[in-house]
Scaffold this motif. Structure first.
Motif, PDB file in Angstrom:
ATOM      1  N   UNK A  77       0.455  -1.211   0.177  1.00  0.00           N
ATOM      2  CA  UNK A  77       0.058  -0.138   0.296  1.00  0.00           C
ATOM      3  C   UNK A  77       0.420   1.570  -0.350  1.00  0.00           C
ATOM      4  N   UNK A  78       2.491   1.103   0.026  1.00  0.00           N
ATOM      5  CA  UNK A  78       2.880   2.325   0.498  1.00  0.00           C
ATOM      6  C   UNK A  78       3.556   2.958  -0.612  1.00  0.00           C
ATOM      7  N   UNK A  79       3.217   2.155  -2.001  1.00  0.00           N
ATOM      8  CA  UNK A  79       3.320   2.580  -3.249  1.00  0.00           C
ATOM      9  C   UNK A  79       2.509   4.089  -3.726  1.00  0.00           C
ATOM     10  N   UNK A  80       1.831   3.853  -2.948  1.00  0.00           N
ATOM     11  CA  UNK A  80       0.927   5.199  -3.286  1.00  0.00           C
ATOM     12  C   UNK A  80       1.958   6.431  -3.072  1.00  0.00           C
ATOM     13  N   UNK A  81       2.405   6.442  -1.593  1.00  0.00           N
ATOM     14  CA  UNK A  81       3.097   7.223  -0.717  1.00  0.00           C
ATOM     15  C   UNK A  81       4.783   7.668  -2.391  1.00  0.00           C
ATOM     16  N   UNK A  82       5.116   6.030  -2.552  1.00  0.00           N
ATOM     17  CA  UNK A  82       6.558   6.678  -3.397  1.00  0.00           C
ATOM     18  C   UNK A  82       6.310   7.059  -4.526  1.00  0.00           C
ATOM     19  N   UNK A  83       4.764   6.304  -4.835  1.00  0.00           N
ATOM     20  CA  UNK A  83       4.732   6.755  -6.560  1.00  0.00           C
ATOM     21  C   UNK A  83       4.682   8.066  -7.437  1.00  0.00           C
ATOM     22  N   UNK A  84       5.317   8.675  -8.726  1.00  0.00           N
ATOM     23  CA  UNK A  84       5.504   9.733  -8.416  1.00  0.00           C
ATOM     24  C   UNK A  84       3.924  10.561  -9.345  1.00  0.00           C
ATOM     25  N   UNK A  85       3.046  11.490  -8.886  1.00  0.00           N
ATOM     26  CA  UNK A  85       2.170  11.779  -9.411  1.00  0.00           C
ATOM     27  C   UNK A  85       2.414  13.026 -10.972  1.00  0.00           C
ATOM     28  N   UNK A  86       1.242  11.855 -11.357  1.00  0.00           N
ATOM     29  CA  UNK A  86       1.642  13.120 -12.933  1.00  0.00           C
ATOM     30  C   UNK A  86       0.565  14.287 -12.677  1.00  0.00           C
TER      31      UNK A  86
END
Length: 599
Positions: free
Chosen positions: A504-513
């Motif tokens: 679930x922590x991928x939401x924080x690590x993901x580069x937002x577009x």
């Protein structure tokens, strides 16, 4: 009782009838104190639902607590005890306040089974919003219309260490608060102040301002207070109505025993005016207001001791030397008030108000007729179609983009005081990157629509949510924005649901577009579609909360929404598991997908 307070009580009672109720004057008094002291508004209709559902606790087994309110600005819990009776004496006040303190002690020790459901829910919600930095920051305020010795009452109270502060607001103080909030910006048209001696002043002038520092006679200051207290004397003082025991006691001690040194021991006043004239030992002021020193003036004017010796108060007078429009004049007055009101605590957002990125962002949004408030006290001109405060913008960005709704809700100050947070929110290429600017416009539009939907859902006739869902919705704006940000990623295939379930922590690590999304939707049913989506999200959150509460993992909605970790570790997996099957996810998201698709 004071007629101004009576009129406000009548207004609340009439409004209660629109909700199918008939308030007693005592219950109306509860609403009145919350309305003016906590929400600082004269429009009861805008906050009725919040008071009734999130703050009001009065009733059987209330533990001496009539309301609970979380003050986001100062990061503190305000607990109210109200007595609409002229027969309350010191012993009664001590008894009631000791009961309140005992109840707070019980909440600290988790012994709350004997209190009514409103107290358990609303007090716990408020207490759970305190962070590690603000834990224990609890202020108890006793509102009354009686006459008793407040100082001796305070001395008789038990276990005062349970709270950070205890305040008393009597009938006159409440009246002053109501008048201050209800009044339009009204200035005192004219008044004469006596000075210590002729030609004893310091003057200063630049290209557009002129000022003098003088020593005002205490008697003429009291005369101005008696004449104009409710007619503009403090209308430009931007400081919230808060009394400080430490400051009050210090000033009263000087008034009692050391008046000859008052000039040396007090910071004095600042007055903004349209014009002033010095004539010997007389100062004439025209269209003026005290912008700093309201507490000093009030204590001097309401002094009830035996020392009647006159003394002098240092006072700075400021005016503009150039011709101003009405709007420019009020901006001038507000700027003087903002710059000189040292008693109003400086917030982290204040320190960023003149930063280049904040000014540039304000100018960028102005092109879309959006007013970004970057300085407290500066109102949006009428030409703007939308408006948003920079701290509100920071919250929704940190929730939607950064996926940290717990921090956004519970520690708003950190969005400006923690450099990493501030940079991630505001130091982006909104100016140079059109896609980022388009996203920002759409997020602000989403916020406006959310606020409209919120008012609708809290309306009298709207029953789309049950009481438990309404409790979740009222406390869940940041979580809802975070989930909308999650769905934004999913519908645009930035994240994979299966990967997210495992990590679930991928939401924080993901580069937002960044790109436009809601503005791409061209059908005319956008309000209905968005409202349905928000209702769906609220229902999901309610189911998740009930599961956690029944398993004794959370104590309240506020506790559930308090941290980013609960969002990441509990809420996101709950949503992904519910819609893990592809056909179920498609069935759920299809009606709303077009709202979140970017271009």
């Amino acid at each position: 009782m004071n007629q101004i307070i009576e009129n406000e009580l009548d207004k609340i009672i009439r409004y209660s009838e629109k909700h199918g109720q008939k308030f007693t004057r005592e219950k109306a008094f509860d609403f009145l104190t919350i309305q003016y002291f906590c929400y600082q508004t004269s429009q009861i209709e805008k906050i009725w639902f919040d008071i009734e559902n999130d703050n009001f606790t009065d009733g059987k087994d209330d533990g001496g607590i009539d309301f609970a309110f979380f003050d986001e600005e100062d990061g503190k819990v305000i607990i109210g005890q109200n007595k609409l009776s002229e027969t309350v004496d010191r012993n009664k006040a001590v008894s009631e306040l000791n009961k309140t303190i005992k109840t707070l002690k019980d909440f600290e020790k988790k012994r709350v089974q004997d209190y009514n459901s409103r107290v358990r829910k609303n007090v716990q919600n408020a207490l759970d919003r305190l962070t590690d930095e603000t834990i224990g920051n609890i202020e108890v305020v006793f509102f009354h219309i009686s006459k008793f010795d407040e100082k001796k009452t305070r001395e008789c109270l038990l276990d005062q260490d349970t709270v950070s502060n205890i305040e008393f607001l009597d009938e006159k103080s409440l009246e002053e608060l109501i008048l201050k909030i209800k009044s339009d910006i009204q200035l005192v048209p004219q008044h004469k102040f006596n000075l210590d001696e002729s030609k004893n002043y310091l003057e200063y002038t630049n290209n557009n301002k002129e000022g003098v520092i003088v020593n005002i006679n205490s008697t003429s200051l009291i005369d101005a207070y008696n004449k104009y207290n409710s007619e503009g004397l403090f209308n430009l003082n931007i400081r919230r109505y808060i009394r400080s025991k430490t400051v009050d006691d210090g000033i009263n001690q000087t008034l009692n025993k050391d008046r000859e040194n008052f000039w040396f021991l007090n910071n004095g006043l600042t007055i903004a005016c349209e014009d002033f004239q010095l004539d010997g030992n007389v100062l004439k002021l025209f269209n003026f207001s005290i912008v700093n020193g309201g507490q000093t003036t009030t204590l001097i004017s309401n002094y009830k001791g035996s020392n009647t010796e006159e003394f002098f108060v240092p006072c700075k007078i400021v005016k503009s030397t150039v011709s101003l429009t009405d709007s420019e004049r009020m901006n001038f007055f507000n700027n003087i008030a903002e710059a000189t009101n040292s008693q109003k605590p400086i917030q982290p957002r204040d320190l960023k108000s003149n930063s280049p990125e904040m000014i540039q962002l304000q100018q960028l949004l102005e092109q879309k007729e959006i007013f970004l408030e970057i300085k407290r006290g500066i109102s949006a001109p009428k030409k703007f179609k939308k408006k948003i405060r920079n701290d509100d913008l920071a919250q929704i960005l940190f929730s939607f983009v950064n996926q940290k709704p717990g921090t956004a809700r519970s520690n708003k100050k950190s969005l400006f005081s923690v450099n990493k947070n501030y940079i991630s929110i505001f130091r982006r290429n909104y100016i140079k990157e059109s896609s980022q600017a388009s996203f920002l416009y759409d997020l602000i539009d989403l916020n406006e629509r959310f606020n409209t939907i919120s008012s609708t859902l809290k309306g009298v006739e709207k029953n789309a949510l049950n009481s438990e869902e309404m409790n979740v919705f009222s406390n869940g704006k940041m979580i809802i924005f975070a989930i909308l940000g999650l769905f934004y990623r999913l519908v645009n295939h930035d994240l994979d649901r299966n990967e997210l379930l495992n990590q679930p922590s991928l939401v924080e690590e993901h580069d937002f577009i960044y790109a436009s999304f809601i503005s791409n939707y061209k059908k005319d049913d956008i309000e209905e579609i968005l409202e349905n989506l928000i209702i769906e999200i609220t229902s999901i959150l309610t189911d998740c909360y009930k599961t956690e509460f029944e398993n004794n993992k959370v104590t309240s909605i506020s506790n559930f929404f308090k941290t980013d970790k609960k969002y990441t570790d509990i809420i996101i997996p709950f949503i992904i598991k519910r819609y893990r099957i592809e056909t179920r996810w498609i069935e759920f998201i299809s009606p709303y997908k077009e709202l979140l698709l970017r271009k």
